[in-house]
Scaffold this motif. Structure first.
Motif, PDB file in Angstrom:
ATOM      1  N   LYS A   1       8.006   9.710 -12.391  1.00  0.00           N
ATOM      2  CA  LYS A   1       7.168   9.133 -11.748  1.00  0.00           C
ATOM      3  C   LYS A   1       6.725   9.101 -10.883  1.00  0.00           C
ATOM      4  O   LYS A   1       5.526   9.307 -10.065  1.00  0.00           O
ATOM      5  CB  LYS A   1       7.350   7.620 -12.874  1.00  0.00           C
ATOM      6  N   VAL A   2       7.293   8.750  -9.824  1.00  0.00           N
ATOM      7  CA  VAL A   2       7.377   8.569  -8.499  1.00  0.00           C
ATOM      8  C   VAL A   2       7.199   9.889  -7.707  1.00  0.00           C
ATOM      9  O   VAL A   2       6.061   9.638  -7.103  1.00  0.00           O
ATOM     10  CB  VAL A   2       9.156   7.856  -7.345  1.00  0.00           C
TER      11      VAL A   2
ATOM     12  N   MET B   1       6.005  -0.427  -7.980  1.00  0.00           N
ATOM     13  CA  MET B   1       6.889  -0.483  -8.036  1.00  0.00           C
ATOM     14  C   MET B   1       7.423  -1.060  -7.341  1.00  0.00           C
ATOM     15  O   MET B   1       8.570  -2.262  -6.788  1.00  0.00           O
ATOM     16  CB  MET B   1       7.694   0.526  -8.175  1.00  0.00           C
TER      17      MET B   1
ATOM     18  N   LEU C   1       7.710   1.166   4.009  1.00  0.00           N
ATOM     19  CA  LEU C   1       7.275   2.423   3.151  1.00  0.00           C
ATOM     20  C   LEU C   1       6.218   3.354   4.168  1.00  0.00           C
ATOM     21  O   LEU C   1       6.942   4.618   3.588  1.00  0.00           O
ATOM     22  CB  LEU C   1       5.597   1.819   2.232  1.00  0.00           C
TER      23      LEU C   1
ATOM     24  N   ARG D   1       4.605   8.773   5.932  1.00  0.00           N
ATOM     25  CA  ARG D   1       3.636   8.296   6.013  1.00  0.00           C
ATOM     26  C   ARG D   1       2.829   7.953   7.668  1.00  0.00           C
ATOM     27  O   ARG D   1       1.898   7.933   7.411  1.00  0.00           O
ATOM     28  CB  ARG D   1       2.777   8.034   5.741  1.00  0.00           C
TER      29      ARG D   1
ATOM     30  N   SER E   1       1.063   3.354  -8.515  1.00  0.00           N
ATOM     31  CA  SER E   1       2.704   3.119  -9.108  1.00  0.00           C
ATOM     32  C   SER E   1       3.665   2.879  -8.348  1.00  0.00           C
ATOM     33  O   SER E   1       4.086   2.285  -8.652  1.00  0.00           O
ATOM     34  CB  SER E   1       2.957   4.042 -10.723  1.00  0.00           C
ATOM     35  N   GLY E   2       3.628   3.603  -7.689  1.00  0.00           N
ATOM     36  CA  GLY E   2       4.782   3.305  -7.033  1.00  0.00           C
ATOM     37  C   GLY E   2       4.562   2.135  -6.115  1.00  0.00           C
ATOM     38  O   GLY E   2       5.320   1.128  -5.450  1.00  0.00           O
TER      39      GLY E   2
ATOM     40  N   THR F   1      -0.751  12.089  -4.224  1.00  0.00           N
ATOM     41  CA  THR F   1      -1.423  11.406  -3.476  1.00  0.00           C
ATOM     42  C   THR F   1      -1.767  12.082  -1.988  1.00  0.00           C
ATOM     43  O   THR F   1      -1.263  13.019  -1.728  1.00  0.00           O
ATOM     44  CB  THR F   1      -0.501  10.625  -2.317  1.00  0.00           C
TER      45      THR F   1
ATOM     46  N   GLN G   1       1.008  -1.443   0.090  1.00  0.00           N
ATOM     47  CA  GLN G   1       0.060  -0.002  -0.139  1.00  0.00           C
ATOM     48  C   GLN G   1       1.118   1.014   0.318  1.00  0.00           C
ATOM     49  O   GLN G   1       1.859   1.145   1.352  1.00  0.00           O
ATOM     50  CB  GLN G   1      -1.202   0.427   1.436  1.00  0.00           C
ATOM     51  N   MET G   2       0.204   1.818  -1.034  1.00  0.00           N
ATOM     52  CA  MET G   2       0.699   3.641  -0.100  1.00  0.00           C
ATOM     53  C   MET G   2      -0.094   4.584  -1.678  1.00  0.00           C
ATOM     54  O   MET G   2      -0.164   4.780  -2.349  1.00  0.00           O
ATOM     55  CB  MET G   2       2.371   3.386  -2.118  1.00  0.00           C
ATOM     56  N   ARG G   3      -0.771   4.769  -0.038  1.00  0.00           N
ATOM     57  CA  ARG G   3      -2.143   5.106  -0.651  1.00  0.00           C
ATOM     58  C   ARG G   3      -2.202   6.010  -1.558  1.00  0.00           C
ATOM     59  O   ARG G   3      -1.529   7.441  -2.339  1.00  0.00           O
ATOM     60  CB  ARG G   3      -2.854   6.281   1.039  1.00  0.00           C
ATOM     61  N   GLY G   4      -2.807   6.143  -2.679  1.00  0.00           N
ATOM     62  CA  GLY G   4      -3.267   6.401  -3.714  1.00  0.00           C
ATOM     63  C   GLY G   4      -2.358   6.631  -4.604  1.00  0.00           C
ATOM     64  O   GLY G   4      -2.557   6.889  -5.854  1.00  0.00           O
ATOM     65  N   ASN G   5      -1.106   6.180  -4.530  1.00  0.00           N
ATOM     66  CA  ASN G   5      -0.285   5.975  -5.612  1.00  0.00           C
ATOM     67  C   ASN G   5       0.525   4.981  -6.245  1.00  0.00           C
ATOM     68  O   ASN G   5       0.761   3.317  -5.319  1.00  0.00           O
ATOM     69  CB  ASN G   5       1.766   6.699  -4.525  1.00  0.00           C
TER      70      ASN G   5
ATOM     71  N   ALA H   1       3.608  10.643  -9.321  1.00  0.00           N
ATOM     72  CA  ALA H   1       2.417   9.725  -8.591  1.00  0.00           C
ATOM     73  C   ALA H   1       1.961  10.556  -6.696  1.00  0.00           C
ATOM     74  O   ALA H   1       0.880   9.990  -6.821  1.00  0.00           O
ATOM     75  CB  ALA H   1       3.108   8.420  -7.995  1.00  0.00           C
ATOM     76  N   SER H   2       3.150  10.541  -5.983  1.00  0.00           N
ATOM     77  CA  SER H   2       2.893  10.884  -5.281  1.00  0.00           C
ATOM     78  C   SER H   2       2.624  12.188  -4.740  1.00  0.00           C
ATOM     79  O   SER H   2       1.697  12.945  -3.645  1.00  0.00           O
ATOM     80  CB  SER H   2       4.772  10.347  -3.999  1.00  0.00           C
TER      81      SER H   2
ATOM     82  N   GLN I   1      11.432   5.996  -1.272  1.00  0.00           N
ATOM     83  CA  GLN I   1      10.481   4.666  -1.664  1.00  0.00           C
ATOM     84  C   GLN I   1      12.203   3.337  -2.013  1.00  0.00           C
ATOM     85  O   GLN I   1      12.061   2.218  -0.990  1.00  0.00           O
ATOM     86  CB  GLN I   1      10.018   4.893  -3.191  1.00  0.00           C
TER      87      GLN I   1
ATOM     88  N   PHE J   1      10.069  -6.011  -4.112  1.00  0.00           N
ATOM     89  CA  PHE J   1       9.795  -6.895  -2.223  1.00  0.00           C
ATOM     90  C   PHE J   1      10.223  -8.047  -3.651  1.00  0.00           C
ATOM     91  O   PHE J   1      10.566  -8.929  -2.612  1.00  0.00           O
ATOM     92  CB  PHE J   1       8.817  -6.114  -1.456  1.00  0.00           C
TER      93      PHE J   1
ATOM     94  N   LEU K   1      12.351   6.765 -13.883  1.00  0.00           N
ATOM     95  CA  LEU K   1      11.499   6.416 -12.437  1.00  0.00           C
ATOM     96  C   LEU K   1      11.431   8.016 -11.595  1.00  0.00           C
ATOM     97  O   LEU K   1       9.902   8.473 -11.207  1.00  0.00           O
ATOM     98  CB  LEU K   1      12.705   5.586 -11.743  1.00  0.00           C
TER      99      LEU K   1
END
Lengths: 423, 636
Positions: free
Chosen positions: B573-574, A208, B511, B517, A204-205, B581, A198-202, B577-578, B622, A213, B570
């Motif tokens: 993208k990250v 990845m 994560l 978070r 694609s993260g 959020t 889980q990466m809330r709402g993210n 995306a973040s 990440q 993992f 990459l």
């Protein structure tokens, strides 16, 4: 100790593996949701146990309403089956026992002979401590605290499989219940959605990270971490095939929004996904009604409404899976025959339990409840335990899951079974 | 210094010079003292191993520090456990429940039901409003509690759990805290048992922690007399069958039990029955789980007889419960009749079984002093050969490997017996053994959820302002703190901790932590690397792997993660995306569950957590998150 490794090796998940790249074609998924698809492993029977923590007042749930002693002992709590002003009399089951009106959803199941009740059930250990009584009931050894394992964990060991799936034994609780303690693999998870990276709402993260993992765990030198890592990702993918969040129960069933309703909804999902669930566990809380227990309305009424509505919703949602599923409730002890000074009841001895399934001798109140005159009561105050809980648990485990080895399941028990299941 | 020199004598058995402990001059301790070189380890690797076993995880600079002061010196200081802890103390200063005595706890933090009864009795709440108007009754109850200075018991639990998290994360005396966890789990009591739960904070504080590096026999006796254990394993209610007590004293003695109003016949009946029973629970578990072990050679007969020896060991009624009893004034008289009152403990002579008993071949009950029988029994158990082996094995499992060799266990057991259960000596024997440093032991243990969470906080030098947030994660990974129901305590083996649901939660924890978070947990990843921004994500991976998993072979981790990082787009993208959020949703739910006044706090949490994540590079977060969730980091 059983290992899950064989399950992975055997290709038990091959079907789901298809989904890794593109997802299972819709027609296969639909077929899998039905019953006819021949899966790589045998379809499983499932036993769902619900622990009612706090000790349910069996005499209010299923009242021997013709008993004048009870009426006298509970002036503020006694209900009758006769039509009354509230419009909510007890539901007369057999002329002697009446179901609490808030459990009306149970009535059809009882009349169809799918729902059985055992009254006077309890533990031979007379402790009236919640903790001790739950502990003894869950370990299955009423006179031994030190038993490391729980009876349902031992049940998993007796299933006789060489291999187990990640979902063979699932408790829908945040912590592992005492019933599940032990060496056989089991999982406690209160929310199936947690089975994801889980990466809330993210998204694609998260994807990845999940890939990283998976790769790391796949290559680690630790056997335990590698094996479990692999299973975790397989399990995650199994669940990802279904939209857990937007699950639509069958037959337009609506589950109560309670903890129990939510747990049973997830059990139903696991059963329908055919992921090998055989032992499920859920909890229902708030039964310790010392204070203003209520009658037609009130805290007890709300509790039994939640219990019966959750179970009934689950049952109707199962539809074509019903033949494979048995639900059994349990509670650590019952409550005093006499009401206390605060319109509640205190810790007692025997209670009753509910068993639902197509192989139950349903439509009956099993067990032995004597008139509640003081001389018939345990210690002069409580409904006597006339049926050892192990008798019922072992019979259900035997007839539904095929577990014959009572010595392992309930080590010190040498009693007889009372015939709650069809032979 | 005298106490220390006696440990040194054991070390003399080949490994260390007397002078080294009396005069802890780093120059005088040669690196060959701990036998790690024979196992092929460098000093830094050995320091990393030492830290992985005797702390909750190394902080980034700690290996250097340990090497600098010398491994043996570091260990010695940990054994003494006297390092100043100012940072921790200031963090704990706001937790007002931590210093309370048991009777103060009972007075201030009554059970919910008890508060309600009191409120109804005092007329502050209308009995019927409980049924009819929930909001009104809650408000009335709140006001009543404020007026009376009462607080809900969950607040006590919350403070207690929070202090454990802070202590484990920040104490300089790491070994003492690790051993406190070890012994608490060994002498497990559980918050799930209501009668026992209010006494658990004091149990850890007064019974376990002060003895964690002391003498086993002393600790065993202290647990036996503690209210937490007396309630948890029911000995508080155990009393002799009538034929074996002195009836006269039984009738005349002020009944020490918490009586309240017991006028109904029913209650009296119940009480009489309760009092009559011999309860074997504690006697059984003290042999099976606390001392001899299940194969320790005792019989059911020994259990029953030991239970008889321990009859009368109970809890002194708290004055908060028992103001009217006047027991205090009678203490002189009670003492004359053989009662013993020590703090929360009461030996109630009138419940004691005065007959003759025989436990493990030794007879009891021949002298007048009933209390002393139990003390002798526990002393015998503590110093039994079976106990030496059982305890030594458990310590070796905790610190060496899930399957320690019999030779190591025997060596430790010999020290245990020779030194009369001195725990420091046993640890010294263990750490001086080749098995401790062998390749088979390195990274062999799996971190428990608590160890993973605290270790991560230490690795990242995170700042904890809301410890309870971490508690939620620890629970989700399968270790509900202080709530293991069975007296066995949590199993100490990797297989127990690692299952599918738990493992995914470990990854998610990494994560969430690294990306800031988790509300109330601040991380500053750039500061970890002295605010040097890594030149590339590849460089970040290498740098932070070394910081977080020091002295390990991280090649594989780096190799496996590199392809992910080499995606040219990459970072873009990250970041994209973040930024899109809202990161808190899920944790917000946890706050709502745990916090009675969630609204304001949650909003603040959310802002705070947003700030935490803003400014730190999402890519770096990440990478670090994946390192913490990686298989390598699950091991110690």
């Amino acid at each position: 100790m059983l290992s899950r490794r064989g399950f992975l090796k055997s290709g038990g998940l091959a079907l789901f593996g298809v989904g890794l790249s593109g997802g299972i074609p819709a027609f296969i998924a639909q077929a899998a949701a039905g019953t006819n698809l021949v899966l790589p492993y045998k379809k499983k029977k499932t036993l769902v146990c619900i622990f009612q923590r706090g000790a349910m007042d069996g005499l209010m749930a299923v009242t021997p309403f013709t008993d004048t002693f009870l009426k006298e002992a509970r002036p503020g709590l006694f209900m009758s089956a006769a039509q009354n002003a509230s419009g909510k009399p007890l539901i007369d089951l057999d002329g002697r026992f009446g179901l609490h009106p808030s459990m009306k959803s149970f009535e059809p199941l009882f009349r169809e002979n799918r729902l059985g009740i055992v009254h006077g059930i309890g533990s031979p250990n007379t402790t009236r401590s919640h903790f001790d009584a739950q502990d003894y009931m869950e370990s299955g050894t009423p006179f031994n605290k030190g038993t490391a394992s729980g009876w349902l964990n031992r049940a998993v060991g007796l299933l006789g499989h060489d291999t187990l799936t990640p979902f063979t034994a699932v408790s829908l609780t945040s912590a592992m219940p005492r019933s599940f303690y032990g060496d056989n693999p089991s999982v406690a998870i209160s929310n199936l959605q947690d089975f994801s990276i889980q990466m809330r709402g993210n998204q694609s993260g998260a994807n990845m990270a999940a890939k990283s993992f998976e790769d790391l765990y796949d290559k680690t030198a630790s056997g335990l971490l590698q094996e479990t890592g692999k299973e975790s990702f397989e399990a995650m993918k199994m669940l990802n095939k279904t939209d857990i969040k937007n699950y639509k129960p069958a037959n337009n069933v609506v589950y109560p929004t309670s903890a129990l309703g939510n747990s049973l909804k997830q059990v139903a999902q696991l059963i329908k996904m055919d992921v090998g669930l055989e032992v499920a566990f859920a909890e229902s809380n708030g039964w310790d009604t010392h204070f203003n227990q209520g009658t037609e309305n009130g805290v007890f009424a709300r509790n039994v409404a939640d219990l019966s509505n959750s179970i009934t919703a689950f049952w109707n949602d199962l539809s074509s899976y019903q033949d494979d599923v048995t639900v059994m409730t349990m509670t650590e002890f019952g409550r005093t025959v006499r009401q206390n000074g605060t319109r509640g009841t205190d810790h007692g001895r025997a209670s009753c339990n509910f068993i639902l399934g197509n192989d139950i001798k349903g439509g009956l109140v099993h067990g032995n409840v004597q008139p509640l005159a003081v001389e018939n009561l345990e210690d002069g105050r409580d409904l006597a335990v006339t049926t050892d809980f192990r008798s019922v648990f072992s019979e259900v485990a035997d007839k539904h899951l095929g577990l014959k080895n009572d010595k392992t399941l309930f080590p010190d028990w040498k009693g007889t079974k009372i015939g709650v299941m069809k032979t | 210094m005298k106490a220390i020199s006696c440990y040194v004598l054991i070390i003399l058995g080949g490994w260390m010079f007397l002078s080294s402990f009396q005069n802890p001059d780093p120059a005088k301790i040669s690196a060959s003292n701990f036998p790690y070189k024979k196992a092929g380890l460098t000093e830094r690797q050995a320091a990393a191993h030492l830290l992985s076993r005797f702390t909750y995880g190394a902080t980034p600079a700690e290996i250097d520090e340990v090497v600098k002061q010398g491994l043996e010196n570091w260990f010695q200081k940990q054994l003494i456990a006297g390092l100043p802890d100012d940072t921790l103390e200031s963090l704990l200063a706001n937790y007002d429940a931590l210093k309370l005595s048991n009777s103060e706890v009972l007075a201030i933090y009554p059970k919910a039901g008890q508060t309600l009864r009191m409120a109804v009795k005092d007329g502050a709440i209308d009995k019927d409003s409980v049924k009819t108007n929930k909001v009104q009754y809650r408000q009335a109850l709140d006001i009543y509690m404020q007026q009376k200075g009462l607080k809900p018991q969950r607040e006590l639990t919350r403070q207690f759990i929070s202090q454990k998290i802070l202590r484990a994360a920040y104490t300089e005396n790491q070994l003492q805290e690790v051993m406190t966890s070890f012994w608490f789990n060994h002498f497990n009591v559980s918050l799930t048992k209501n009668d026992c739960s209010p006494f658990i904070p004091a149990y850890e504080r007064d019974v376990i922690r002060p003895n964690a590096l002391g003498n086993f026999s002393v600790m065993l006796l202290a647990t036996a007399k503690s209210p937490a254990m007396l309630y948890y394993l029911d000995n508080f209610s155990s009393s002799a069958n009538d034929k074996n007590t002195n009836l006269r004293s039984r009738k005349k003695a002020a009944n020490p039990d918490n009586q309240g109003k017991m006028d109904s016949l029913m209650t009296k009946l119940q009480k009489a029955k309760k009092e009559k029973g011999l309860n074997e629970n504690y006697a059984r578990e003290v042999m099976e789980l606390h001392t001899l072990g299940v194969d320790g050679g005792y019989t059911q007969q020994d259990v029953t007889q030991a239970a008889r020896v321990l009859t009368g060991w109970t809890v002194f009624p708290s004055s908060a419960y028992n103001r009217t009893k006047g027991l205090n004034q009678n203490e002189d008289r009670l003492e004359k009749r053989g009662f013993i009152h020590e703090g929360d403990f009461l030996f109630a002579a009138n419940r004691h079984d005065t007959g003759k008993k025989m436990v493990l071949g030794k007879s009891y009950g021949t002298t007048e002093n009933g209390y002393q029988e139990g003390v002798t029994l526990l002393h015998e158990l503590a110093n039994h050969q079976g106990t030496a082996k059982f305890i030594s094995k458990k310590i070796a499992v905790r610190f060496v490997s899930d399957n320690p060799s019999q030779m190591l266990i025997d060596r430790m057991a010999k020290t245990f017996l020779d030194q009369n259960g001195d725990i420091k000596s046993v640890l010294i024997t263990m750490v001086n053994s080749p098995e401790f440093w062998s390749a088979a032991s390195l990274r062999e243990k799996t971190k428990s959820p608590f160890e993973l969470v605290i270790g991560s906080v230490r690795s990242l030098k995170a700042e904890i302002t809301q410890p309870y947030q971490l508690y939620n994660w620890i629970t989700r990974m399968g270790e509900k703190m202080y709530a293991y129901q069975a007296p066995t305590g949590f199993p100490d083996r990797g297989q127990y901790w690692i299952n599918t649901g738990a493992l995914l939660n470990r990854m998610n924890f990494g994560l969430a932590l690294a990306s800031g978070r988790i509300p109330g947990i601040k991380v500053n990843l750039a500061a970890l690397n002295n605010n040097h921004e890594p030149e590339s994500s590849q460089a970040a991976l290498i740098t932070y792997s070394k910081l977080i998993i020091p002295e390990r072979n991280t090649e594989q981790t780096i190799e496996r993660l590199s392809p992910m990082l080499n995606d040219p787009k990459l970072t873009e993208k990250v970041d994209k995306a973040s930024n899109a959020t809202s990161p808190i949703e899920k944790d917000q739910m946890n706050v709502v569950q745990m916090d009675p006044k969630p609204d304001i706090k949650t909003r603040r949490n959310k802002q705070e957590a947003m700030q935490n994540s803003v400014g730190s590079n999402a890519m770096l977060a990440q990478v670090v998150g994946v390192i913490i969730g990686s298989p390598e980091y699950q091991r110690r």
